[in-house]
Scaffold this motif. Structure first.
Motif, PDB file in Angstrom:
ATOM      1  N   VAL A   1      40.712  -1.889 -54.464  1.00 58.67           N
ATOM      2  CA  VAL A   1      40.008  -0.982 -53.547  1.00 58.67           C
ATOM      3  C   VAL A   1      39.334   0.124 -54.334  1.00 58.67           C
ATOM      4  CG1 VAL A   1      40.321   0.621 -51.626  1.00 58.67           C
ATOM      5  CG2 VAL A   1      41.569  -1.502 -51.657  1.00 58.67           C
ATOM      6  N   GLU A   2      40.035   0.632 -55.353  1.00 58.71           N
ATOM      7  CA  GLU A   2      39.439   1.710 -56.140  1.00 58.71           C
ATOM      8  C   GLU A   2      38.215   1.225 -56.895  1.00 58.71           C
ATOM      9  OE1 GLU A   2      42.847   2.896 -58.335  1.00 58.71           O
ATOM     10  OE2 GLU A   2      43.776   3.769 -56.559  1.00 58.71           O
ATOM     11  N   ARG A   3      38.232  -0.036 -57.328  1.00 59.40           N
ATOM     12  CA  ARG A   3      37.027  -0.548 -57.976  1.00 59.40           C
ATOM     13  C   ARG A   3      35.894  -0.692 -56.995  1.00 59.40           C
ATOM     14  NH1 ARG A   3      38.169  -5.738 -61.299  1.00 59.40           N
ATOM     15  NH2 ARG A   3      35.927  -5.875 -61.383  1.00 59.40           N
ATOM     16  N   LEU A   4      36.202  -1.136 -55.789  1.00 58.75           N
ATOM     17  CA  LEU A   4      35.156  -1.235 -54.775  1.00 58.75           C
ATOM     18  C   LEU A   4      34.589   0.143 -54.449  1.00 58.75           C
ATOM     19  CD1 LEU A   4      36.474  -3.816 -52.153  1.00 58.75           C
ATOM     20  CD2 LEU A   4      34.382  -3.987 -53.459  1.00 58.75           C
ATOM     21  N   LEU A   5      35.477   1.139 -54.404  1.00 57.84           N
ATOM     22  CA  LEU A   5      35.005   2.493 -54.121  1.00 57.84           C
ATOM     23  C   LEU A   5      34.319   3.115 -55.318  1.00 57.84           C
ATOM     24  CD1 LEU A   5      38.104   3.883 -52.226  1.00 57.84           C
ATOM     25  CD2 LEU A   5      35.827   3.723 -51.290  1.00 57.84           C
TER      26      LEU A   5
ATOM     27  N   PRO B   1      32.151   0.728 -49.792  1.00 58.12           N
ATOM     28  CA  PRO B   1      30.821   0.121 -49.893  1.00 58.12           C
ATOM     29  C   PRO B   1      30.923  -1.394 -49.951  1.00 58.12           C
ATOM     30  CG  PRO B   1      31.118   1.796 -51.575  1.00 58.12           C
ATOM     31  CD  PRO B   1      32.430   1.641 -50.897  1.00 58.12           C
ATOM     32  N   PRO B   2      29.911  -2.093 -49.431  1.00 61.78           N
ATOM     33  CA  PRO B   2      30.007  -3.558 -49.381  1.00 61.78           C
ATOM     34  C   PRO B   2      29.998  -4.179 -50.770  1.00 61.78           C
ATOM     35  CG  PRO B   2      27.928  -2.791 -48.448  1.00 61.78           C
ATOM     36  CD  PRO B   2      28.694  -1.588 -48.806  1.00 61.78           C
ATOM     37  N   GLY B   3      30.593  -5.338 -50.865  1.00 60.82           N
ATOM     38  CA  GLY B   3      30.657  -6.041 -52.137  1.00 60.82           C
ATOM     39  C   GLY B   3      31.976  -6.762 -52.244  1.00 60.82           C
ATOM     40  N   GLN B   4      32.199  -7.373 -53.364  1.00 64.20           N
ATOM     41  CA  GLN B   4      33.478  -8.037 -53.573  1.00 64.20           C
ATOM     42  C   GLN B   4      33.970  -7.764 -54.983  1.00 64.20           C
ATOM     43  OE1 GLN B   4      33.186 -12.286 -53.225  1.00 64.20           O
ATOM     44  NE2 GLN B   4      31.115 -12.349 -53.996  1.00 64.20           N
ATOM     45  N   VAL B   5      35.270  -7.862 -55.127  1.00 66.34           N
ATOM     46  CA  VAL B   5      35.869  -7.550 -56.417  1.00 66.34           C
ATOM     47  C   VAL B   5      37.089  -8.455 -56.599  1.00 66.34           C
ATOM     48  CG1 VAL B   5      37.578  -5.797 -55.788  1.00 66.34           C
ATOM     49  CG2 VAL B   5      36.289  -5.542 -57.885  1.00 66.34           C
ATOM     50  N   TYR B   6      37.411  -8.749 -57.833  1.00 68.00           N
ATOM     51  CA  TYR B   6      38.586  -9.560 -58.153  1.00 68.00           C
ATOM     52  C   TYR B   6      39.405  -8.755 -59.130  1.00 68.00           C
ATOM     53  CZ  TYR B   6      41.312 -13.610 -59.732  1.00 68.00           C
ATOM     54  OH  TYR B   6      42.322 -14.481 -60.035  1.00 68.00           O
TER      55      TYR B   6
ATOM     56  N   ALA C   1      46.442 -11.628 -58.505  1.00 73.56           N
ATOM     57  CA  ALA C   1      45.103 -11.078 -58.364  1.00 73.56           C
ATOM     58  C   ALA C   1      44.741 -11.007 -56.892  1.00 73.56           C
ATOM     59  CB  ALA C   1      44.090 -11.944 -59.107  1.00 73.56           C
ATOM     60  N   VAL C   2      43.840 -10.110 -56.608  1.00 72.20           N
ATOM     61  CA  VAL C   2      43.370  -9.975 -55.242  1.00 72.20           C
ATOM     62  C   VAL C   2      41.857 -10.092 -55.244  1.00 72.20           C
ATOM     63  CG1 VAL C   2      43.334  -7.449 -55.422  1.00 72.20           C
ATOM     64  CG2 VAL C   2      43.401  -8.519 -53.204  1.00 72.20           C
ATOM     65  N   HIS C   3      41.341 -10.861 -54.321  1.00 69.85           N
ATOM     66  CA  HIS C   3      39.898 -10.984 -54.123  1.00 69.85           C
ATOM     67  C   HIS C   3      39.572 -10.228 -52.849  1.00 69.85           C
ATOM     68  CE1 HIS C   3      36.369 -13.546 -52.551  1.00 69.85           C
ATOM     69  NE2 HIS C   3      35.900 -12.677 -53.411  1.00 69.85           N
ATOM     70  N   LEU C   4      38.921  -9.094 -52.999  1.00 71.06           N
ATOM     71  CA  LEU C   4      38.625  -8.250 -51.847  1.00 71.06           C
ATOM     72  C   LEU C   4      37.149  -8.332 -51.531  1.00 71.06           C
ATOM     73  CD1 LEU C   4      40.594  -5.023 -52.733  1.00 71.06           C
ATOM     74  CD2 LEU C   4      41.018  -6.476 -50.788  1.00 71.06           C
ATOM     75  N   VAL C   5      36.839  -8.563 -50.283  1.00 69.80           N
ATOM     76  CA  VAL C   5      35.456  -8.554 -49.830  1.00 69.80           C
ATOM     77  C   VAL C   5      35.325  -7.431 -48.815  1.00 69.80           C
ATOM     78  CG1 VAL C   5      33.625  -9.858 -48.699  1.00 69.80           C
ATOM     79  CG2 VAL C   5      35.289 -11.028 -50.129  1.00 69.80           C
ATOM     80  N   SER C   6      34.363  -6.575 -49.059  1.00 71.54           N
ATOM     81  CA  SER C   6      34.146  -5.469 -48.122  1.00 71.54           C
ATOM     82  C   SER C   6      32.785  -5.622 -47.480  1.00 71.54           C
ATOM     83  CB  SER C   6      34.210  -4.139 -48.870  1.00 71.54           C
ATOM     84  OG  SER C   6      33.605  -3.136 -48.093  1.00 71.54           O
ATOM     85  N   ASP C   7      32.713  -5.355 -46.168  1.00 72.45           N
ATOM     86  CA  ASP C   7      31.422  -5.373 -45.489  1.00 72.45           C
ATOM     87  C   ASP C   7      30.967  -3.960 -45.185  1.00 72.45           C
ATOM     88  OD1 ASP C   7      32.396  -5.862 -42.004  1.00 72.45           O
ATOM     89  OD2 ASP C   7      33.286  -4.691 -43.614  1.00 72.45           O
ATOM     90  N   GLY C   8      31.465  -3.020 -45.936  1.00 74.72           N
ATOM     91  CA  GLY C   8      31.053  -1.643 -45.719  1.00 74.72           C
ATOM     92  C   GLY C   8      31.855  -0.927 -44.662  1.00 74.72           C
ATOM     93  N   GLY C   9      32.880  -1.562 -44.153  1.00 75.80           N
ATOM     94  CA  GLY C   9      33.623  -0.968 -43.043  1.00 75.80           C
ATOM     95  C   GLY C   9      34.919  -0.330 -43.474  1.00 75.80           C
ATOM     96  N   THR C  10      35.725  -0.019 -42.489  1.00 76.70           N
ATOM     97  CA  THR C  10      36.998   0.632 -42.768  1.00 76.70           C
ATOM     98  C   THR C  10      38.130  -0.367 -42.905  1.00 76.70           C
ATOM     99  OG1 THR C  10      37.415   0.862 -40.415  1.00 76.70           O
ATOM    100  CG2 THR C  10      36.325   2.685 -41.516  1.00 76.70           C
ATOM    101  N   ARG C  11      37.820  -1.635 -42.760  1.00 78.30           N
ATOM    102  CA  ARG C  11      38.849  -2.663 -42.865  1.00 78.30           C
ATOM    103  C   ARG C  11      38.411  -3.680 -43.901  1.00 78.30           C
ATOM    104  NH1 ARG C  11      39.844  -3.507 -36.395  1.00 78.30           N
ATOM    105  NH2 ARG C  11      40.974  -1.544 -36.189  1.00 78.30           N
ATOM    106  N   PRO C  12      39.367  -4.311 -44.600  1.00 77.92           N
ATOM    107  CA  PRO C  12      38.966  -5.376 -45.518  1.00 77.92           C
ATOM    108  C   PRO C  12      38.325  -6.506 -44.726  1.00 77.92           C
ATOM    109  CG  PRO C  12      41.273  -4.762 -45.851  1.00 77.92           C
ATOM    110  CD  PRO C  12      40.813  -4.069 -44.616  1.00 77.92           C
ATOM    111  N   TYR C  13      37.175  -6.975 -45.176  1.00 74.33           N
ATOM    112  CA  TYR C  13      36.580  -8.132 -44.507  1.00 74.33           C
ATOM    113  C   TYR C  13      37.369  -9.380 -44.862  1.00 74.33           C
ATOM    114  CZ  TYR C  13      33.051 -11.221 -42.601  1.00 74.33           C
ATOM    115  OH  TYR C  13      32.407 -12.150 -41.848  1.00 74.33           O
ATOM    116  N   ARG C  14      37.808  -9.430 -46.125  1.00 68.82           N
ATOM    117  CA  ARG C  14      38.667 -10.542 -46.542  1.00 68.82           C
ATOM    118  C   ARG C  14      39.499 -10.033 -47.693  1.00 68.82           C
ATOM    119  NH1 ARG C  14      41.782 -14.630 -46.635  1.00 68.82           N
ATOM    120  NH2 ARG C  14      41.301 -16.449 -47.901  1.00 68.82           N
ATOM    121  N   ALA C  15      40.792 -10.257 -47.614  1.00 69.07           N
ATOM    122  CA  ALA C  15      41.674  -9.922 -48.729  1.00 69.07           C
ATOM    123  C   ALA C  15      42.446 -11.188 -49.043  1.00 69.07           C
ATOM    124  CB  ALA C  15      42.615  -8.789 -48.347  1.00 69.07           C
ATOM    125  N   HIS C  16      42.119 -11.812 -50.153  1.00 68.87           N
ATOM    126  CA  HIS C  16      42.846 -13.027 -50.535  1.00 68.87           C
ATOM    127  C   HIS C  16      43.626 -12.732 -51.797  1.00 68.87           C
ATOM    128  CE1 HIS C  16      43.783 -17.187 -51.327  1.00 68.87           C
ATOM    129  NE2 HIS C  16      43.277 -17.059 -52.536  1.00 68.87           N
TER     130      HIS C  16
END
Lengths: 275, 436
Positions: free
Chosen positions: B107-111, B365-370, B381-396
């Motif tokens: 999350v911190e990398r996405l932010l 902010p939108p994007g994805q990170v591993y 590892a976690v694969h996080l996809v954000s659509d710019g919202g307040t909730r994870p769009y996908r957390a695998h």
């Protein structure tokens, strides 16, 4: 930090496409007339990936209003704010750090095998220090084999296959995301493959990376992506006779409403949302 | 097209003393498929091992998983980014701090705030992760020992783990599933007296690890059970995606803390432990040695914390930092009265921030990170996809146990039934992470 004039994440959302070399965050034009790579050869020096396919940043949606609520009267004026939200835009050359050399090597390998690079790789996204290759599903196995076997690439380890469902992206709803690790060169790369809901088939990479076995089973189980060529594509987490694919966005979260005396708390996916 | 009929397997009722008759007349050339688990004391959780056995030899082995699947990843899509920590921490319940750390680092990398996380928070994260590594390896060795019959190893291991759990309770409030590491830092600062308590618990932990070493390392029965069992060489490991002690037992010193450091691991002094026999015994020795290395890192963390002095444990950016401050009051732990005085009495902005951050959460902010960390079992590892919202769009979550369990077939086929137990124990799967 405290004297920033706008929230940090808004600034990031605005700047992220710029950093990636795409267009700024205004309503981007729909990707209708894509310029073919032949028209870009002057700018594209290396025989690798195209400089740009002409795709604009992927629009996720439009956010209106500053605050979460929609129904109560908001007299602040911020309610009229309209922002387009986009995913990081496809990158243009140069990508930075080792990405260019890797892209060139991959391009040469694929060309050597007779595959047109711009056919195999739709676009390249460079975001947050990570390289993402959007691969067309027909060429997925060839790209994986090239990434694994080329000495300069040597992505020996497939970390995992992850599925993502974007129901609003008609024709590209199901994404399968592959994360590769190169122990030799200590690098990571991500491959993203899409498939439409109407034809949810993606070739299996088990022949290249045997570890993909269970990952692909799990992605089939949760998203309904059928991996062609998988030795035994069966449900792995859900019970074997479960109908439906639970992690798709159109599948409900489930849950029994919690009942209190005179009140019921519904499951989280149907509760009031603050955003 | 003939109509499909459901065929049940043939059911034999053995009523005592007549197995020879049943076997002779009915089974003959048929294969015997035996279920080990999912309810079994030795299969490391709710793992179903489907074994086709010929006498005592396993001819085919398959894993059935999914008995602990609770939909954590899907649930995370309906909670805010901060609430996601409370979910992901429960995946691999023996290494909760690793899931939290991987998720929060992602999350911190996405932010884009990775560099703004305070140093004190980073050092405490490393301290907690290494203590968790010790606890997790103790469980692995304790349960592994119990499964092969070394019951004293179990009691010694769990007694040493109690010290670590007491430290976790002191620092985070909970023995397991702490939800302590939050995006941006930590939930709270270390309570006073933590460093002394950790130093005080070290002798007991060291004694426990030393006892396990004395019981297991040169024990002829342990060696007979574990040497050359669960063999998987480097080619097999890479093909099957193994990471962690299994990969390091082949001799390859692959450790993400050294190769792709996070949380400042490049500044700590420790060695990557390997063994070169590719078998279960090697993994035993690696786990014990990794515990000693973790103790070294814990010592270094304590020195740094003593030298550092007090400081923030959450980032300074008030649009992301978790607003609530907790303190122990007359009736237990709750919102500190100072914080309540501030938000209710003095600062309207603080109240608004508190309200919006707790109910809505911050936007990413939108994007994805591993984001990958080196958990005791391998690459988590976690694969996080954000659509710019307040909730994870996908957390695998790429859980190491999920991937490592694929090796069961390779390790066990052709071996004896008892070696299946030893091999699975050396893989050390935690079904919470496997099933999520």
């Amino acid at each position: 930090m405290s004297d920033k004039s706008e929230p940090k994440e808004l600034k990031e959302a605005r700047e992220a496409p710029l950093k990636a070399g795409g267009t700024p965050d205004v309503a981007p034009p729909l990707p209708e007339a894509k310029e073919t790579p032949e028209g870009k050869t002057a700018a594209d020096v290396a025989p690798g990936l195209p400089a740009t396919t002409g795709l604009e940043a992927e629009v996720i949606g439009t956010r209106t209003g500053m605050f979460g609520q929609r129904d109560t009267g908001d007299t602040s004026g911020y309610g009229g704010l309209v922002r387009t939200v986009t995913m990081p835009a496809p990158a243009t050359r140069p990508y930075g750090s080792w990405f260019d050399a890797a892209a060139d090597t991959l391009g040469e390998t694929l060309s050597g095998q007779g595959t047109r690079v711009d056919e195999a790789i739709e676009s390249v996204v460079v975001d947050r220090d990570e390289l993402t290759l959007n691969v067309r599903r027909e060429h997925l196995v060839a790209v994986c084999a090239a990434l694994r076997d080329e000495p300069d690439l040597r992505f020996e380890l497939l970390s995992g296959v992850s599925g993502v469902h974007f129901p609003q992206e008609i024709g590209r709803e199901l994404h399968a995301v592959y994360h590769l690790l190169s122990i030799t060169h200590n690098r990571r790369v991500r491959l993203e493959v899409t498939a439409p809901d109407s034809d949810p088939h993606i070739p299996s990479v088990v022949s290249v990376y045997p570890t993909a076995d269970w990952h692909e089973r799990e992605t089939w189980d949760f998203f309904g992506i059928i991996f062609d060529g998988h030795p035994a594509l069966t449900r792995i987490q859900m019970p074997d006779d479960w109908p439906g694919h639970p992690q798709r966005k159109d599948y409900p979260l489930g849950g029994i409403p919690v009942e209190y005396k005179g009140a019921v708390i519904p499951p989280p996916d149907v509760r009031r949302s603050y955003s | 097209m003939s109509e499909a009929t459901v065929e049940e397997g043939r059911v034999f009722t053995a009523s005592g003393g007549d197995w020879a008759d049943i076997a002779e007349e009915s089974l003959g050339e048929e294969r015997i498929v035996v279920n080990m688990g999912p309810q079994h004391p030795s299969t490391h959780g709710v793992l179903r091992l489907i074994l086709e056995i010929d006498g005592e030899t396993v001819t085919e082995a398959r894993c059935g998983i999914g008995y602990l699947h609770t939909g954590i990843e899907k649930n995370m899509e309906y909670r805010t980014w901060t609430q996601g920590v409370t979910f992901c921490t429960r995946m691999d319940y023996l290494t909760p701090l690793y899931q939290e750390a991987a998720y929060c680092l992602g999350v911190e990398r996405l932010l884009g705030i990775t560099d703004e996380v305070p140093e004190r928070a980073t050092v405490v994260r490393v301290l907690l992760m290494e203590l968790n590594r010790i606890a997790s390896h103790l469980v692995a060795l304790a349960t592994g020992g119990m499964e092969i019959g070394a019951l004293t190893v179990m009691t010694v291991g769990f007694r040493a783990r109690e010290q670590v759990l007491k430290l976790f309770e002191l620092i985070t409030g909970l023995r397991m599933n702490h939800a302590f590491i939050r995006p941006g830092g930590l939930a709270q600062d270390l309570p006073p007296g933590t460093i002394d308590s950790i130093r005080g618990a070290m002798p007991e932990i060291r004694r426990g690890i030393a006892d396990i070493e004395k019981l297991a390392n040169e024990n002829p029965i342990v060696k007979a059970r574990l040497v050359d069992i669960g063999y998987l060489d480097l080619t097999g490991c890479i093909a099957l995606g193994m990471t962690g002690p299994i990969l390091r037992s082949t001799g390859l010193p692959h450790d993400l803390r050294k190769t792709q450091p996070y949380c400042g691991y490049e500044t700590y002094d420790f060695e990557v432990q390997t063994w070169d026999t590719c078998d279960a015994y090697g993994r035993l020795r690696i786990r014990i040695n990794e515990m000693w290395e973790s103790l070294k890192i814990v010592e270094q963390c304590l020195q740094r914390l003593s030298a550092m002095g007090p400081g923030p444990v959450m980032i300074a950016d008030r649009k992301i930092a978790w607003p609530a401050q907790l303190a122990i009051g007359g009736d237990g732990m709750g919102n500190s009265l100072d914080h309540i005085k501030e938000i209710m009495g003095t600062s309207m902005e603080a109240l608004i921030h508190h309200f919006k951050l707790v109910t809505e959460g911050f936007r990413v902010p939108p994007g994805q990170v591993y984001q990958a960390v080196e958990s005791p079992r391998g690459e988590l590892a976690v694969h996080l996809v954000s659509d710019g919202g307040t909730r994870p769009y996908r957390a695998h979550f790429r859980d190491p146990s999920f991937v490592n369990l694929q090796a069961v077939a390779v390790m066990c086929e052709g071996g004896l039934l008892a070696d299946v137990i030893a091999a699975v124990a050396s893989i050390d799967p935690v079904m919470g992470g496997v099933d999520r």
